[in-house]
Design a protein around this motif. Structure first.
Motif: not given
Ligand code: MG
Ligand code: UDP
Length: 319
Positions: A104, A106, A165, A209
Protein backbone atom coordinates in the motif's frame (compact mmCIF):
# COMPACT_ATOMS: atom_id res chain seq x y z
CA UNK A 1 34.22 -8.63 -9.18
CA UNK A 2 32.04 -11.23 -7.52
CA UNK A 3 28.86 -12.72 -8.94
CA UNK A 4 25.81 -10.52 -9.22
CA UNK A 5 23.77 -10.46 -6.06
CA UNK A 6 20.00 -10.58 -5.83
CA UNK A 7 17.58 -8.66 -3.68
CA UNK A 8 14.18 -10.27 -3.16
CA UNK A 9 11.16 -8.22 -2.20
CA UNK A 10 8.33 -10.10 -0.49
CA UNK A 11 4.91 -8.46 -0.69
CA UNK A 12 1.82 -9.98 0.94
CA UNK A 13 -1.28 -8.65 -0.81
CA UNK A 14 -4.89 -8.85 0.26
CA UNK A 15 -7.29 -6.88 -1.92
CA UNK A 16 -4.66 -4.51 -3.24
CA UNK A 17 -5.80 -4.21 -6.88
CA UNK A 18 -5.49 -0.43 -6.76
CA UNK A 19 -2.23 -0.09 -4.87
CA UNK A 20 -0.27 -2.88 -6.52
CA UNK A 21 0.41 -1.27 -9.93
CA UNK A 22 1.48 1.97 -8.23
CA UNK A 23 3.75 0.06 -5.89
CA UNK A 24 5.37 -2.00 -8.66
CA UNK A 25 5.94 1.09 -10.75
CA UNK A 26 7.78 2.82 -7.95
CA UNK A 27 9.71 -0.31 -7.05
CA UNK A 28 10.85 -0.84 -10.62
CA UNK A 29 12.21 2.67 -10.85
CA UNK A 30 14.17 2.09 -7.64
CA UNK A 31 15.32 -1.27 -9.03
CA UNK A 32 16.57 0.37 -12.24
CA UNK A 33 18.70 2.74 -10.24
CA UNK A 34 20.10 0.09 -7.97
CA UNK A 35 20.81 -2.23 -10.87
CA UNK A 36 23.04 0.41 -12.38
CA UNK A 37 24.65 1.63 -9.18
CA UNK A 38 25.16 -1.65 -7.35
CA UNK A 39 24.68 -4.17 -10.17
CA UNK A 40 21.96 -5.75 -8.08
CA UNK A 41 19.26 -7.99 -9.56
CA UNK A 42 15.72 -7.65 -8.27
CA UNK A 43 13.21 -10.39 -7.64
CA UNK A 44 9.68 -9.70 -6.39
CA UNK A 45 7.48 -12.29 -4.75
CA UNK A 46 3.86 -11.23 -4.67
CA UNK A 47 1.66 -13.31 -2.41
CA UNK A 48 -2.05 -13.09 -3.08
CA UNK A 49 -3.61 -13.89 0.27
CA UNK A 50 -7.01 -15.00 -1.00
CA UNK A 51 -8.04 -11.61 -2.31
CA UNK A 52 -11.67 -11.21 -3.32
CA UNK A 53 -11.02 -8.44 -5.83
CA UNK A 54 -8.90 -8.46 -9.02
CA UNK A 55 -5.54 -8.58 -7.19
CA UNK A 56 -4.50 -11.88 -8.79
CA UNK A 57 -5.41 -10.69 -12.30
CA UNK A 58 -3.44 -7.53 -11.68
CA UNK A 59 -0.45 -9.64 -10.60
CA UNK A 60 -0.61 -11.71 -13.76
CA UNK A 61 -0.94 -8.62 -15.94
CA UNK A 62 1.88 -6.81 -14.22
CA UNK A 63 4.22 -9.80 -14.01
CA UNK A 64 6.12 -8.91 -17.16
CA UNK A 65 5.48 -5.18 -17.26
CA UNK A 66 8.23 -3.88 -14.98
CA UNK A 67 11.50 -4.46 -16.65
CA UNK A 68 14.29 -5.08 -14.17
CA UNK A 69 11.89 -6.81 -11.80
CA UNK A 70 11.58 -10.57 -12.05
CA UNK A 71 8.06 -10.93 -10.72
CA UNK A 72 6.92 -14.19 -9.17
CA UNK A 73 3.47 -14.66 -7.76
CA UNK A 74 1.80 -17.14 -5.46
CA UNK A 75 -1.94 -17.26 -4.91
CA UNK A 76 -3.46 -18.85 -1.81
CA UNK A 77 -6.61 -20.93 -1.84
CA UNK A 78 -8.18 -18.55 0.70
CA UNK A 79 -7.22 -15.75 3.07
CA UNK A 80 -4.60 -17.13 5.47
CA UNK A 81 -3.51 -13.81 6.97
CA UNK A 82 -0.51 -11.59 6.50
CA UNK A 83 1.83 -13.78 8.55
CA UNK A 84 1.20 -16.73 6.24
CA UNK A 85 1.76 -14.47 3.24
CA UNK A 86 5.09 -13.29 4.62
CA UNK A 87 6.17 -16.86 5.34
CA UNK A 88 5.30 -18.06 1.83
CA UNK A 89 7.21 -15.13 0.38
CA UNK A 90 10.29 -15.76 2.50
CA UNK A 91 10.23 -19.46 1.66
CA UNK A 92 10.26 -18.72 -2.05
CA UNK A 93 12.73 -15.84 -1.99
CA UNK A 94 16.10 -16.77 -3.41
CA UNK A 95 17.93 -13.48 -2.91
CA UNK A 96 21.07 -12.77 -0.91
CA UNK A 97 19.06 -9.97 0.63
CA UNK A 98 15.36 -10.11 1.32
CA UNK A 99 13.02 -7.21 1.96
CA UNK A 100 9.48 -7.50 3.27
CA UNK A 101 7.09 -4.72 2.31
CA UNK A 102 3.41 -3.80 2.22
CA UNK A 103 1.73 -3.19 -1.11
CA UNK A 104 0.00 0.00 0.00
CA UNK A 105 3.06 2.29 -0.28
CA UNK A 106 3.19 2.82 3.47
CA UNK A 107 6.64 1.28 3.11
CA UNK A 108 8.31 3.57 0.58
CA UNK A 109 10.53 1.66 -1.89
CA UNK A 110 12.69 4.77 -2.05
CA UNK A 111 14.16 3.76 1.32
CA UNK A 112 15.61 0.54 -0.12
CA UNK A 113 18.87 2.03 -1.48
CA UNK A 114 19.64 3.55 1.91
CA UNK A 115 18.90 0.26 3.67
CA UNK A 116 21.05 -1.68 1.24
CA UNK A 117 23.86 0.84 1.67
CA UNK A 118 23.82 0.27 5.43
CA UNK A 119 24.15 -3.49 5.05
CA UNK A 120 27.05 -2.94 2.66
CA UNK A 121 29.02 -0.56 4.81
CA UNK A 122 28.08 -1.34 8.41
CA UNK A 123 28.14 -4.45 10.50
CA UNK A 124 24.39 -5.14 10.67
CA UNK A 125 22.35 -8.17 9.63
CA UNK A 126 19.16 -6.32 8.94
CA UNK A 127 17.75 -2.86 8.66
CA UNK A 128 14.27 -2.35 10.06
CA UNK A 129 11.96 0.60 10.06
CA UNK A 130 10.00 2.04 12.91
CA UNK A 131 7.59 4.86 12.76
CA UNK A 132 8.21 7.79 15.02
CA UNK A 133 4.64 8.96 15.42
CA UNK A 134 1.27 7.32 15.53
CA UNK A 135 -0.31 10.24 13.72
CA UNK A 136 -3.39 9.55 11.65
CA UNK A 137 -4.44 6.73 13.96
CA UNK A 138 -7.46 6.90 16.27
CA UNK A 139 -6.19 8.00 19.75
CA UNK A 140 -7.87 5.09 21.45
CA UNK A 141 -6.03 2.64 19.19
CA UNK A 142 -2.70 4.36 19.91
CA UNK A 143 -3.42 4.12 23.62
CA UNK A 144 -4.06 0.38 23.50
CA UNK A 145 -1.10 -0.18 21.20
CA UNK A 146 1.21 1.53 23.69
CA UNK A 147 -0.26 -0.47 26.56
CA UNK A 148 0.29 -3.66 24.60
CA UNK A 149 3.96 -2.98 23.91
CA UNK A 150 4.62 -1.97 27.48
CA UNK A 151 2.93 -5.11 28.80
CA UNK A 152 4.43 -7.57 26.36
CA UNK A 153 7.95 -6.25 26.86
CA UNK A 154 7.59 -6.53 30.60
CA UNK A 155 6.44 -10.14 30.52
CA UNK A 156 8.47 -11.46 27.60
CA UNK A 157 12.21 -11.91 27.29
CA UNK A 158 11.95 -11.33 23.57
CA UNK A 159 12.19 -7.68 22.67
CA UNK A 160 9.14 -6.51 20.74
CA UNK A 161 9.69 -3.00 19.47
CA UNK A 162 6.91 -0.44 19.58
CA UNK A 163 6.18 1.15 16.22
CA UNK A 164 8.21 -1.44 14.31
CA UNK A 165 6.79 -1.99 10.86
CA UNK A 166 7.17 -5.15 8.87
CA UNK A 167 9.35 -3.25 6.39
CA UNK A 168 12.83 -4.79 6.68
CA UNK A 169 15.84 -5.66 4.63
CA UNK A 170 17.61 -8.78 5.87
CA UNK A 171 20.65 -10.78 5.02
CA UNK A 172 20.22 -14.37 3.93
CA UNK A 173 21.49 -15.68 7.28
CA UNK A 174 18.67 -13.96 9.14
CA UNK A 175 16.05 -15.14 6.65
CA UNK A 176 17.24 -18.72 7.11
CA UNK A 177 16.99 -18.32 10.88
CA UNK A 178 13.42 -17.09 10.56
CA UNK A 179 12.53 -19.97 8.26
CA UNK A 180 13.93 -22.42 10.78
CA UNK A 181 11.15 -21.51 13.19
CA UNK A 182 8.36 -23.94 12.36
CA UNK A 183 5.65 -22.57 14.61
CA UNK A 184 2.08 -22.35 13.48
CA UNK A 185 1.22 -19.20 15.44
CA UNK A 186 3.48 -16.71 13.77
CA UNK A 187 3.91 -13.29 15.28
CA UNK A 188 6.62 -11.71 13.16
CA UNK A 189 7.46 -8.87 15.47
CA UNK A 190 8.33 -11.44 18.11
CA UNK A 191 10.06 -13.77 15.66
CA UNK A 192 12.39 -11.00 14.49
CA UNK A 193 13.24 -10.25 18.10
CA UNK A 194 13.69 -13.90 19.00
CA UNK A 195 16.17 -14.77 16.25
CA UNK A 196 18.31 -11.86 17.37
CA UNK A 197 20.99 -10.60 14.94
CA UNK A 198 22.08 -7.01 14.71
CA UNK A 199 19.33 -4.64 13.76
CA UNK A 200 19.69 -1.08 12.63
CA UNK A 201 16.53 0.94 13.17
CA UNK A 202 15.55 3.58 10.68
CA UNK A 203 12.96 5.98 12.02
CA UNK A 204 10.50 7.33 9.53
CA UNK A 205 7.31 9.30 9.55
CA UNK A 206 4.14 7.34 8.99
CA UNK A 207 2.40 7.84 5.65
CA UNK A 208 -1.15 6.90 4.76
CA UNK A 209 -1.89 4.08 2.35
CA UNK A 210 -2.36 5.18 -1.29
CA UNK A 211 -5.56 3.27 -1.91
CA UNK A 212 -7.94 0.85 -0.27
CA UNK A 213 -8.42 0.48 3.45
CA UNK A 214 -6.52 -1.07 6.31
CA UNK A 215 -7.58 -4.65 6.94
CA UNK A 216 -7.19 -4.33 10.67
CA UNK A 217 -10.18 -3.63 12.84
CA UNK A 218 -9.82 -2.85 16.52
CA UNK A 219 -11.05 -6.31 17.39
CA UNK A 220 -8.67 -8.09 15.02
CA UNK A 221 -5.79 -6.12 16.53
CA UNK A 222 -6.91 -7.13 20.00
CA UNK A 223 -6.93 -10.82 19.05
CA UNK A 224 -3.55 -10.40 17.33
CA UNK A 225 -2.09 -8.87 20.49
CA UNK A 226 -3.28 -11.83 22.55
CA UNK A 227 -1.60 -14.12 19.99
CA UNK A 228 1.59 -12.14 20.43
CA UNK A 229 1.55 -12.45 24.19
CA UNK A 230 0.74 -16.15 24.20
CA UNK A 231 3.39 -16.86 21.57
CA UNK A 232 6.23 -15.10 23.35
CA UNK A 233 5.51 -15.26 27.06
CA UNK A 234 4.31 -17.79 29.58
CA UNK A 235 4.08 -15.22 32.35
CA UNK A 236 0.25 -15.14 32.28
CA UNK A 237 0.34 -18.82 33.31
CA UNK A 238 2.62 -17.98 36.23
CA UNK A 239 0.30 -15.16 37.23
CA UNK A 240 -2.53 -17.68 37.34
CA UNK A 241 -0.57 -19.96 39.67
CA UNK A 242 0.59 -17.07 41.86
CA UNK A 243 -2.98 -15.82 42.23
CA UNK A 244 -4.07 -19.34 43.12
CA UNK A 245 -1.42 -19.54 45.84
CA UNK A 246 -2.28 -16.13 47.28
CA UNK A 247 -5.95 -17.00 47.46
CA UNK A 248 -5.18 -20.28 49.22
CA UNK A 249 -3.19 -18.44 51.89
CA UNK A 250 -5.91 -15.83 52.33
CA UNK A 251 -8.54 -18.57 52.55
CA UNK A 252 -6.53 -20.41 55.21
CA UNK A 253 -6.16 -17.29 57.38
CA UNK A 254 -9.84 -16.47 56.95
CA UNK A 255 -10.74 -20.02 57.94
CA UNK A 256 -8.86 -19.80 61.25
CA UNK A 257 -10.24 -16.33 61.94
CA UNK A 258 -13.83 -17.34 61.27
CA UNK A 259 -13.51 -20.58 63.24
CA UNK A 260 -12.24 -18.86 66.41
CA UNK A 261 -14.64 -15.97 66.11
CA UNK A 262 -17.55 -18.39 65.96
CA UNK A 263 -16.08 -20.30 68.94
CA UNK A 264 -15.62 -17.20 71.08
CA UNK A 265 -18.54 -15.01 70.09
CA UNK A 266 -21.07 -17.48 68.78
CA UNK A 267 -22.51 -17.39 65.29
CA UNK A 268 -24.96 -14.61 64.66
CA UNK A 269 -26.02 -15.17 61.05
CA UNK A 270 -24.82 -12.09 59.31
CA UNK A 271 -22.58 -11.02 56.48
CA UNK A 272 -24.45 -12.30 53.47
CA UNK A 273 -23.36 -9.35 51.25
CA UNK A 274 -19.68 -9.83 52.03
CA UNK A 275 -20.00 -13.56 51.40
CA UNK A 276 -21.63 -12.94 48.05
CA UNK A 277 -18.85 -10.50 47.10
CA UNK A 278 -16.16 -12.99 48.02
CA UNK A 279 -17.77 -15.78 46.03
CA UNK A 280 -18.23 -13.59 42.97
CA UNK A 281 -14.69 -12.27 43.19
CA UNK A 282 -13.07 -15.65 43.55
CA UNK A 283 -15.34 -17.07 40.88
CA UNK A 284 -14.17 -14.33 38.53
CA UNK A 285 -10.52 -14.99 39.24
CA UNK A 286 -11.03 -18.69 38.63
CA UNK A 287 -12.66 -18.09 35.26
CA UNK A 288 -9.89 -15.68 34.31
CA UNK A 289 -7.23 -18.25 35.14
CA UNK A 290 -9.12 -20.94 33.26
CA UNK A 291 -9.31 -18.57 30.31
CA UNK A 292 -5.56 -17.99 30.41
CA UNK A 293 -4.89 -21.72 30.49
CA UNK A 294 -7.41 -22.15 27.68
CA UNK A 295 -5.47 -19.71 25.49
CA UNK A 296 -2.28 -21.70 25.84
CA UNK A 297 -4.07 -24.99 25.42
CA UNK A 298 -5.76 -23.74 22.26
CA UNK A 299 -2.42 -22.67 20.80
CA UNK A 300 -0.84 -25.98 21.71
CA UNK A 301 -3.76 -27.77 20.11
CA UNK A 302 -3.29 -25.86 16.87
CA UNK A 303 0.46 -26.46 16.89
CA UNK A 304 0.08 -30.21 17.37
CA UNK A 305 -2.22 -30.56 14.38
CA UNK A 306 0.70 -29.65 12.10
CA UNK A 307 -1.54 -28.14 9.50
CA UNK A 308 0.12 -26.29 6.64
CA UNK A 309 0.27 -22.55 7.23
CA UNK A 310 -1.10 -21.86 3.79
CA UNK A 311 -2.30 -23.67 0.69
CA UNK A 312 -1.24 -22.56 -2.77
CA UNK A 313 -3.91 -22.56 -5.43
CA UNK A 314 -1.91 -21.15 -8.30
CA UNK A 315 1.59 -19.83 -8.83
CA UNK A 316 4.11 -19.03 -11.55
CA UNK A 317 6.98 -20.52 -9.54
CA UNK A 318 7.83 -24.10 -10.47
CA UNK A 319 8.79 -26.05 -7.40
MG1 MG B 1 -0.82 -0.56 5.46
N1 UDP C 1 -2.44 -8.32 4.17
C1 UDP C 1 -2.46 -9.67 3.82
N2 UDP C 1 -3.41 -10.49 4.38
C2 UDP C 1 -4.33 -10.04 5.27
C3 UDP C 1 -4.28 -8.67 5.64
C4 UDP C 1 -3.33 -7.85 5.07
O1 UDP C 1 -1.63 -10.11 3.03
O2 UDP C 1 -5.17 -10.83 5.72
C5 UDP C 1 -1.43 -7.42 3.55
C6 UDP C 1 -1.99 -6.17 2.91
O3 UDP C 1 -2.37 -6.39 1.57
C7 UDP C 1 -0.83 -5.19 3.01
C8 UDP C 1 -0.15 -5.62 4.31
O4 UDP C 1 -0.59 -6.95 4.57
O5 UDP C 1 0.09 -5.34 1.93
C9 UDP C 1 -0.49 -4.70 5.47
O6 UDP C 1 -1.89 -4.59 5.61
P1 UDP C 1 -2.61 -3.23 6.01
O7 UDP C 1 -2.08 -2.11 5.17
O8 UDP C 1 -4.07 -3.47 5.98
O9 UDP C 1 -2.12 -3.06 7.51
P2 UDP C 1 -1.53 -1.73 8.20
O10 UDP C 1 -0.52 -1.15 7.24
O11 UDP C 1 -2.70 -0.86 8.40
O12 UDP C 1 -0.91 -2.24 9.45
Amino acid sequence: MNAQQTLSVVVPCFNEEESLPLFLKELSSVAKKMEVEHSLAFEVILVDDGSTDRTLDVMKEQASAHDPLAIKWISFSRNFGKEAGLLAGLQHATGDYVATMDADMQDPPSLLPQMYEILQTEDYDNVATRRTTRQGEPPIRSFFARMFYRLVNRISKTEIVDGARDFRLMRRSMVDAILSMPEYNRFSKGIYGWVGFKTKWLPYVNVNRVAGETKWSFFSLLLYSIDGIVAFSTVPLSIASVMGTIFCIVAFIALIFIFFRALLFGDAVQGWPSLACIIIFIGGIQLLCLGIMGQYLAKTYLETKHRPLYIVRESNIDE
